[in-house]
Write a protein that holds these residues in place. Structure first.
Motif, PDB file in Angstrom:
ATOM      1  N   LEU A  52       0.859  -1.175   0.000  1.00  0.00           N
ATOM      2  CA  LEU A  52       0.000   0.000   0.000  1.00  0.00           C
ATOM      3  C   LEU A  52       0.898   1.228   0.000  1.00  0.00           C
ATOM      4  CD1 LEU A  52      -2.611   1.640   0.480  1.00  0.00           C
ATOM      5  CD2 LEU A  52      -2.370   1.149   2.907  1.00  0.00           C
ATOM      6  N   PRO A  53       0.889   1.999  -1.085  1.00  0.00           N
ATOM      7  CA  PRO A  53       1.806   3.149  -1.140  1.00  0.00           C
ATOM      8  C   PRO A  53       1.443   4.201  -0.094  1.00  0.00           C
ATOM      9  CG  PRO A  53       0.612   2.870  -3.224  1.00  0.00           C
ATOM     10  CD  PRO A  53       0.068   1.871  -2.289  1.00  0.00           C
ATOM     11  N   THR A  54       2.459   4.779   0.500  1.00  0.00           N
ATOM     12  CA  THR A  54       2.230   5.833   1.483  1.00  0.00           C
ATOM     13  C   THR A  54       2.289   7.205   0.818  1.00  0.00           C
ATOM     14  OG1 THR A  54       4.572   6.042   1.951  1.00  0.00           O
ATOM     15  CG2 THR A  54       3.337   4.510   3.314  1.00  0.00           C
ATOM     16  N   HIS A  55       2.681   7.207  -0.441  1.00  0.00           N
ATOM     17  CA  HIS A  55       2.864   8.444  -1.196  1.00  0.00           C
ATOM     18  C   HIS A  55       3.987   9.304  -0.650  1.00  0.00           C
ATOM     19  CE1 HIS A  55      -0.521   7.625  -3.783  1.00  0.00           C
ATOM     20  NE2 HIS A  55      -1.167   7.264  -2.710  1.00  0.00           N
ATOM     21  N   LEU A  56       4.840   8.692   0.159  1.00  0.00           N
ATOM     22  CA  LEU A  56       6.060   9.365   0.607  1.00  0.00           C
ATOM     23  C   LEU A  56       7.168   8.622  -0.118  1.00  0.00           C
ATOM     24  CD1 LEU A  56       5.190   9.414   4.398  1.00  0.00           C
ATOM     25  CD2 LEU A  56       5.056  11.321   2.816  1.00  0.00           C
ATOM     26  N   LYS A  57       7.710   9.270  -1.125  1.00  0.00           N
ATOM     27  CA  LYS A  57       8.572   8.565  -2.067  1.00  0.00           C
ATOM     28  C   LYS A  57       9.707   7.799  -1.408  1.00  0.00           C
ATOM     29  CE  LYS A  57      10.941   9.407  -6.416  1.00  0.00           C
ATOM     30  NZ  LYS A  57      12.211  10.124  -6.227  1.00  0.00           N
ATOM     31  N   GLY A  58      10.451   8.494  -0.536  1.00  0.00           N
ATOM     32  CA  GLY A  58      11.603   7.845   0.090  1.00  0.00           C
ATOM     33  C   GLY A  58      11.186   6.619   0.894  1.00  0.00           C
TER      34      GLY A  58
END
Lengths: 338, 346
Positions: A52-58
């Motif tokens: 599940l992507p957190t949308h925090l790239k790093g």
């Protein structure tokens, strides 16, 4: 049961007992899979290979895509640091349609301390995903997918998750957030061994729930100060005279995650949020597939965002200690605690 | 030795004893037809009993008529065996050194440590390293990974497998500079194919699987390592009766030891930690209690020492207590960069 006793009970010879045990064992054993088939199945069937992507790239890069399915991920940190903000953003992310990188599913948000704010979630949505949110009716639909539960007691919570187990798949629940686990347990009056047992039951249940339904479960945890008589050493370490022993005594008054060591073993990923000299940091304290990286972040109207996608690698003591210094002066966003 | 100790069903035993055959010597001195008649059992059953009786008395040295004990080996032969024992490398040479070359086959090794120290990492590393082909000094075997907590992340296993293949290719390139470089046959996906993964969800499944392993490994003879990650999990929360727990655990340890000896493979059991109140303060100790701590042949404790991860040989029949540092990198377990801090001996 040892074989002799079985023989007594069933009144058969040794050979029969042995073959019976062997057959039953084979039937009860879990099936064998090769690691390769595990990987292939993940890639084929699961969204973004089970993340599940957190949308925090790093952070997403470090975690190989995002918060993994099927395991417990813990968010721990001092009050007001941003744990609930993070959870709300995740809930949003899960409810999004697949076209925008979401899981297109429902979210069950267990909000023990009444920190969930729909207004805030919609604000985050509008700021971070304007193209989606400004579409007519989108906000309502997305918010409609997040189901908020406010259990009044641990027993209440236990009932709810047991109910949930049966209905997860049919209702397309794609994420479970528990904010916070510590608050649930602190309301109870039991102490010591009984409390450990209660927690133990919940640990097993949540882990099997996550795995069985292949969803991510995100749990927040609070901090407490370490007691004077607690050590983090083994008995043999006193004999190994490494000069570093002296240094560690100064850590007496630092903060540690609540819920104990059993819980710490049970979570697969531990993300620590802390504040050091006025800067908020999120660090990957425990993860089987990432090095211990720390990222500075801040909270905006769009939710949590990283100030740098390049994490700094942490050394030993830095990974597990939690700092809260310089934090009280920080402005709580919108006057809300997280 | 008494007759009631024999491994017989209770009704047959009852008949034997009521017929007056209470000791082994009385049984072995009689013929099967006499026994059948006296105890009111069939000739086949009598024959079985006699066979059992003879086996048992053979292993009892106070009988006197046998000079050699069945199944014993003399220490000289064992020395040769011990020295030629294959070992599985951990990819960290400092760690290998204190382990006497690596994790030994034919032994049960327990590895414990706090969360996040690298237990699962070592487990995955070993399940990849056991597959290193003989040409590269490895065992060319397969691995069984028993996961009780769901900590096995297959993406990580892929990372480690890829790094292993790269290292092998580099080694080949280096060694065969003058010849055409032998392409390494193994690909990372092949390595993953050879890891047999079992997900255990309860202690019943765990016990069943351990029982089933004998058959499974007989059908898959190239398995050279069995990793259990972790043996603790299901026994920590679901067991109410501590006495029973101790018994079940020691039986399990025994079964693992038998497997290790029978198939010449390494068994690695990963354990969690708990806090114990000893010597006036709370200290860390490996979980599952004092009686469990006797069950494994070797014990390694992983711990933090300042900035670094260390491994300490806590228990071993032949290795001195020593500690060495290691790191966990994206390629797996490796030597720490500050290995100028030499291995510390007790």
């Amino acid at each position: 049961m040892p074989e002799f006793e079985l023989m007594e009970l069933l009144d058969v010879g040794m050979k029969e007992t042995k073959s019976a045990v062997a057959l039953i064992s084979e039937a009860t054993s879990p099936p064998c899979q090769s690691a390769r088939s595990l990987l292939e199945r993940k890639v084929e069937n699961e969204h973004l290979s089970g993340h599940l992507p957190t949308h925090l790239k790093g952070l997403d890069e470090t975690l190989c895509g995002g918060i993994p399915f099927g395991v417990l991920t813990e968010l721990v940190g001092p009050p007001g640091i941003g744990k609930s903000q993070f959870c709300m953003k995740l809930a949003l992310s899960a409810s999004f349609p697949a076209a925008y990188g979401g899981l297109d599913g429902r979210v069950v948000y267990i909000d023990v301390e009444s920190k969930f704010s729909s207004r805030r979630v919609i604000e985050m949505g509008l700021e971070s995903f304007p193209e989606v949110f400004h579409l007519k009716g989108m906000a309502q639909e997305m918010a409609g997918r997040i189901l908020v539960l406010r259990p009044t007691s641990l027993a209440n919570f236990t009932e709810s998750i047991q109910e949930l187990k049966d209905s997860i798949l049919q209702n397309q629940v794609k994420l479970l957030v528990i904010d916070s686990m510590t608050a649930l347990l602190s309301g109870e009056n039991k102490q010591g061994a009984q409390r450990q047992q209660q927690l133990g039951w919940h640990i097993s249940f949540l882990k099997s729930l996550a795995e069985f339904s292949r969803i991510p479960i995100v749990v927040t945890n609070q901090v407490r100060s370490q007691n004077r008589d607690e050590t983090s050493h083994y008995s043999f370490q006193a004999k190994l005279k490494d000069g570093l022993q002296e240094q560690t005594k100064t850590y007496d008054s630092h903060l540690v995650a609540a819920l104990g060591i059993n819980w710490a073993h049970a979570v697969t990923i531990r993300l620590v949020l802390e504040a050091k000299s006025g800067q908020r940091i999120i660090k990957v304290a425990k993860s089987p597939m990432s090095p211990p990286l720390a990222f500075p972040f801040h909270i905006t109207s769009a939710g949590i965002s990283l100030l740098s996608d390049k994490g700094t690698e942490l050394k030993g003591p830095g990974i597990n200690t939690i700092h809260a210094r310089g934090h009280i002066d920080m402005i709580n966003f919108h006057g809300e605690c997280s | 030795m008494e007759a009631w100790r024999l491994a017989l069903s209770s009704s047959i035993r009852g008949k034997l004893i009521s017929a007056g055959y209470t000791s082994l010597s009385s049984i072995s001195s009689v013929s099967s037809s006499d026994l059948a008649r006296d105890a009111n059992i069939t000739e086949d059953e009598a024959f079985e009993i006699l066979k059992l009786a003879n086996q048992s008395s053979g292993s009892n040295s106070c009988n006197g008529n046998r000079s050699l004990i069945n199944g014993a080996k003399n220490a000289w032969d064992m020395l040769h065996e011990e020295e030629s024992l294959p070992r599985i490398t951990t990819s960290c040479s400092d760690l290998d050194n204190i382990l006497g070359g690596g994790i030994s086959c034919r032994d049960v090794t327990e590895i414990g440590g706090v969360p996040g120290i690298g237990k699962t990492q070592i487990g995955i590393q070993l399940s990849v390293n056991v597959q290193i082909p003989r040409e590269f000094g490895g065992l060319g075997g397969k691995a069984i990974y028993i996961d009780t907590e769901g900590s096995f992340m297959v993406e990580r296993a892929l990372q480690i497998a890829e790094a292993c293949v790269e290292d092998m290719e580099e080694y080949t390139g280096y060694m065969h500079k003058h010849f055409k470089a032998n392409q390494v046959q193994m690909k990372p996906k092949d390595i993953l194919e050879n890891i047999f993964y079992f997900r255990v969800c309860s202690y019943t499944e765990q016990i069943a699987l351990v029982n089933h392993l004998d058959k499974f490994i007989s059908e898959n003879k190239d398995v050279k390592v069995v990793i259990v990650d972790s043996i603790t999990f299901h026994f920590r929360q679901d067991f109410d009766d501590l006495v029973q727990r101790t018994r079940v655990l020691s039986e399990m340890a025994l079964k693992f030891m038998k497997l290790a000896k029978k198939f010449s493979l390494a068994v690695v059991l990963l354990n969690q930690v708990t806090t114990k109140y000893t010597e006036g303060s709370f200290q860390l100790a490996l979980a599952l209690g004092d009686s469990w701590s006797h069950s494994c042949t070797n014990r390694v404790i992983l711990y933090w020492n300042g900035d670094e991860r260390y491994a300490y040989i806590d228990k071993s029949p032949s290795l001195p207590s020593a500690s060495a540092s290691y790191t966990v990198t994206s390629r797996g377990l490796r030597n720490s960069s500050s290995s100028s801090k030499r291995v510390k001996m007790m």
